[in-house]
Design an enzyme around this catalytic site. Structure first.
Site, short mmCIF file in Angstrom:
data_model
loop_
_atom_site.label_atom_id
_atom_site.label_comp_id
_atom_site.label_asym_id
_atom_site.label_seq_id
_atom_site.Cartn_x
_atom_site.Cartn_y
_atom_site.Cartn_z
N HIS A 8 0.84 -1.19 0.00
CA HIS A 8 0.00 0.00 0.00
C HIS A 8 0.88 1.26 0.00
CE1 HIS A 8 -2.42 -3.25 1.68
NE2 HIS A 8 -3.50 -2.60 1.29
N PRO A 19 -6.17 -5.30 11.80
CA PRO A 19 -7.55 -4.83 11.63
C PRO A 19 -7.66 -3.35 11.98
CG PRO A 19 -7.48 -6.89 12.84
CD PRO A 19 -6.07 -6.42 12.74
N LEU A 20 -8.27 -2.59 11.11
CA LEU A 20 -8.33 -1.14 11.31
C LEU A 20 -9.09 -0.78 12.58
CD1 LEU A 20 -8.95 0.03 7.63
CD2 LEU A 20 -6.84 0.17 8.96
N ASP A 36 -8.99 7.12 7.31
CA ASP A 36 -10.45 7.09 7.23
C ASP A 36 -11.00 5.72 7.64
OD1 ASP A 36 -11.16 9.75 6.10
OD2 ASP A 36 -9.90 9.10 4.44
N GLY A 37 -10.28 4.65 7.26
CA GLY A 37 -10.76 3.31 7.61
C GLY A 37 -10.80 3.09 9.10
N ASN A 59 -7.60 11.87 3.71
CA ASN A 59 -7.43 11.97 2.26
C ASN A 59 -8.68 11.63 1.46
OD1 ASN A 59 -7.51 9.08 2.00
ND2 ASN A 59 -5.34 8.99 2.53
N ILE A 69 -10.12 8.98 0.63
CA ILE A 69 -10.07 7.88 -0.32
C ILE A 69 -9.97 6.55 0.43
CG2 ILE A 69 -8.71 6.74 -2.12
CD1 ILE A 69 -10.13 9.15 -3.19
N HIS A 119 -4.00 3.42 -3.52
CA HIS A 119 -4.16 2.86 -2.17
C HIS A 119 -3.38 1.57 -1.97
CE1 HIS A 119 -6.03 1.54 1.58
NE2 HIS A 119 -6.22 0.37 0.99
N GLU A 136 -17.07 -3.52 24.75
CA GLU A 136 -16.20 -4.69 24.74
C GLU A 136 -15.13 -4.63 23.65
OE1 GLU A 136 -20.08 -6.09 26.56
OE2 GLU A 136 -19.50 -4.90 24.81
N HIS A 148 -27.70 -15.00 25.64
CA HIS A 148 -26.69 -14.83 26.68
C HIS A 148 -26.05 -16.16 27.10
CE1 HIS A 148 -28.07 -10.78 26.80
NE2 HIS A 148 -27.40 -10.48 27.90
N ARG A 182 -21.79 -18.88 36.57
CA ARG A 182 -22.70 -18.03 37.33
C ARG A 182 -23.23 -18.78 38.54
NH1 ARG A 182 -28.95 -16.83 35.75
NH2 ARG A 182 -29.35 -15.06 37.10
#
Length: 658
Positions: free
Chosen positions: A26, A114-115, A154-155, A184, A186, A260, A406, A468, A515
């Site tokens: 990139h 991961p962004l 931006d991502g 940018n 894009i 990109h 979370e 749950h 629980r």
């Protein structure tokens, strides 16, 4: 041409050439962001000769796909990356993988794939800085005094995790967190207007940030002015939007989506060299640039030397604090000495309650432990009594309140662990671990000893119903490399799980808790740290059938084994407290617990059967849940789904034909 511009253009060309050499990568972000990255690195407190200096400024490239920018910076600033490393970008075994990897390349502060993960980890680092500063700084001795910077695109800001993390950062007034936004407009599919028209600065202002705007991403003076103003405001985190052109310097591609995520091409690189007035030789760094960087690095080295002198004086003035500093940054063996507390087999206790007792004893002994939950501490039982609440009013508090976030919580915990000096845990209902999958995976990838306290572990949740009640989550965690999962059977196994987690150096640990109340079992204990062990009276070698279980189902196999003995059937009861840890044991130990010639086997777990057939084989049986649960009292559901002593006995008899 000014030396600053020459250096920026060098960084641009190195990044573009690395992508071209690999024929993959990139180039767009590095070309557009090089001026802001250079300006920041030229003024940060960092020393390439000691990338782990405790009081360095942290830089996290949240937009990790632009890794060629970071590698170019690391090369130019002499962090040890060579020209050959740049030429091996994205190649097998190289120090320059496709996305930055912590622990693999010196100077990389976090694994950002991961962004949005990067900005959230930066929030965690800024929280760690504030806590350590509150604990250790004294008037005239700011031994913890650094900034956390993250470069986002931006991502990153479209991903929901960035909203969660920024909201908490603003609430906590993390004034030493500075976000640089490569604005940018894009993304891969084209102009961001097709999906992203919000006023980003207004959003960050609403979340409690001071915001700045730099109209021209090539204006180094304007960028530096914004950075200095951001650093001056310690009451709010800062957000600097910098308008850039993706692929700047490549006349035919700048400003376009084509810049990109693909190589620019040989002809475009030639045009780019001419446009930037750069040397024709590939991967070239002029002597003038090298001398300029050497001068900057000397300044960074001087900053560390000044800090070292300050800390030496601090140690003389505050020897106990200096001793504590060393302890907090060391990795000592921790034993909780709590097993004897839970030997009365007439008693019962939910493992989440046992964990609460462990956490509070641990909190007194491990004073650099901070942690909290996603607004669930009263239910997950993770509050450290008397240890205060971490807030903008009191950064010494050790209880973290993440809010109902979370996604960000998991990544923030990673940031705290990455920062150094602190241990950390985070907590939520087990079913919501789905929301933390990305940061848990990254913790495993980075080798971070984060502890996850995941409660309400099965259909034992009861009336809350299938939304749950976790079914497939154990299989998800167990399938993640380098992530250790414990599902304790009782209080003693809970102690063992916590001891394992506290002493982990390179593994995150998930402790999955009930629980409902579970009985104290006679033969459970520290051996749970081997992953699997015998908890009944019959050894596996002498058994007619092996009965395996985890968590709330272990007492079923111990009771079934006793009942079968009365009928002349020898059943070995085995707790598989952690399949991950069991798999690390020697062949001899694993054979002693699960002898290969003992093929009559039953595994029972109130979760998906996925993964258990490895241990039960063709002649065995898995009693599990391969459907979702339902809303009803827990006891009724357990009985309906076959999680009873009677059903275990009947299945054992069926396998043995008795």
């Amino acid at each position: 041409m000014k030396i600053e511009q020459k250096t920026i253009n060098t960084i641009r060309m190195l990044a573009a050439e690395a992508v071209q050499q690999a024929n993959s990568g990139h180039p767009g972000l590095p070309l557009g962001s090089a001026p802001m990255a250079y300006t920041l690195w030229a003024n940060m407190a960092h020393n390439p000769k000691n990338p782990k200096w405790e009081n360095r400024d942290r830089f996290i490239l949240s937009a990790g796909h632009g890794s060629a920018l970071l590698y170019s910076l690391l090369h130019v600033f002499n962090y040890g990356l060579t020209v050959e490393d740049l030429k091996n970008f994205r190649q097998e075994g190289s120090l320059t993988p496709g996305h930055p990897e912590y622990g693999h390349t010196a100077g990389v502060e976090a694994t950002t794939g991961p962004l949005g993960q990067g900005i959230a980890m930066a929030v965690g680092m800024a929280m760690a800085e504030r806590h350590l500063a509150a604990e250790f700084n004294k008037e005239g001795y700011p031994v913890v005094d650094h900034y956390t910077y993250t470069l986002v695109g931006d991502g990153c800001l479209m991903e929901g995790i960035s909203y969660e993390a920024a909201a908490l950062a603003g609430t906590l007034k993390l004034g030493k967190l500075i976000v640089l936004y490569d604005s940018n407009n894009i993304t891969i599919e084209g102009n961001t207007d097709i999906a992203f028209k919000e006023d980003v600065r207004a959003r960050f202002e609403a979340q409690g940030f001071e915001t700045f705007f730099v109209e021209d991403g090539n204006d180094v003076e304007a960028i530096l002015k914004a950075l200095e103003a951001a650093k001056a405001n310690l009451d709010k985190p800062s957000f600097i939007e910098i308008k850039t052109q993706i692929g700047y310097g490549c006349p035919k591609k700048q400003g376009k989506a084509a810049a990109h995520g693909e190589p620019l091409g040989v002809d475009n690189l030639a045009e780019m060299r001419a446009f930037l007035a750069h040397h024709e030789e590939a991967f070239f760094v002029e002597e003038e640039v090298k001398a300029h960087i050497a001068n900057l690095n000397n300044q960074g080295e001087a900053k560390e030397e000044a800090w070292n002198k300050l800390f030496a004086q601090y140690a003389k003035m505050y020897p106990e604090l200096a001793k504590k500093w060393d302890a907090w940054h060391a990795k000592e063996e921790i034993n909780l000495d709590m097993y004897e507390k839970y030997t009365d087999v007439s008693k019962k206790m939910a493992t989440r309650i046992a964990s609460f007792e462990v956490i509070n004893q641990m909190a007194d002994r491990v004073d650099n432990m901070i942690g909290g939950s996603a607004d669930l501490a009263p239910s997950t039982k993770t509050y450290m009594n008397g240890k205060g609440d971490f807030s903008s009013e009191d950064y010494t508090g050790r209880n973290l309140h993440f809010g109902i976030r979370e996604h960000a919580m998991g990544a923030i915990a990673n940031g705290i662990a990455l920062h150094g000096g602190l241990k950390t845990f985070c907590s939520t209902f087990f079913v919501f671990s789905d929301y933390m999958k990305n940061p848990m995976r990254l913790a495993a990838l980075m080798g971070l000893p984060v502890t996850y306290v995941l409660t309400h572990d099965s259909i034992g949740v009861g009336e809350d119903g299938p939304t749950h009640q976790p079914i497939e989550q154990l299989a998800m965690l167990r399938s993640t490399p380098n992530l250790v999962t414990f599902r304790p059977a009782d209080a003693k196994e809970t102690v063992a799980a916590w001891e394992y987690a506290l002493n982990s150096k390179t593994e995150p640990v998930a402790i999955v808790l009930s629980r409902q109340d579970l009985p104290f079992l006679e033969k459970t204990g520290e051996e749970a740290k081997k992953g699997a062990y015998v908890v009944g009276d019959i050894s596996p070698e002498d058994a007619d059938i092996l009965l395996m279980a985890t968590g709330s189902e272990v007492h079923l196999v111990t009771e079934a084994a006793k009942a079968l003995m009365v009928e002349g059937v020898k059943a070995a009861a085995i707790s598989m407290a952690s399949i991950d840890v069991f798999e690390k044991q020697s062949k001899e130990y694993k054979e002693s617990i699960l002898p290969s010639h003992k093929v009559k086997r039953i595994a029972i777990e109130a979760a998906s059967s996925f993964g258990w057939h490895k241990y039960t084989g063709f002649e065995g049986k898995v009693i599990a849940l391969d459907t979702f649960g339902e809303s009803a009292p827990a006891g009724l559901i357990f009985k309906k789904k076959g999680f009873t002593v009677e059903n275990v006995i009947n299945e054992a008899k069926s396998i043995l034909n008795v």
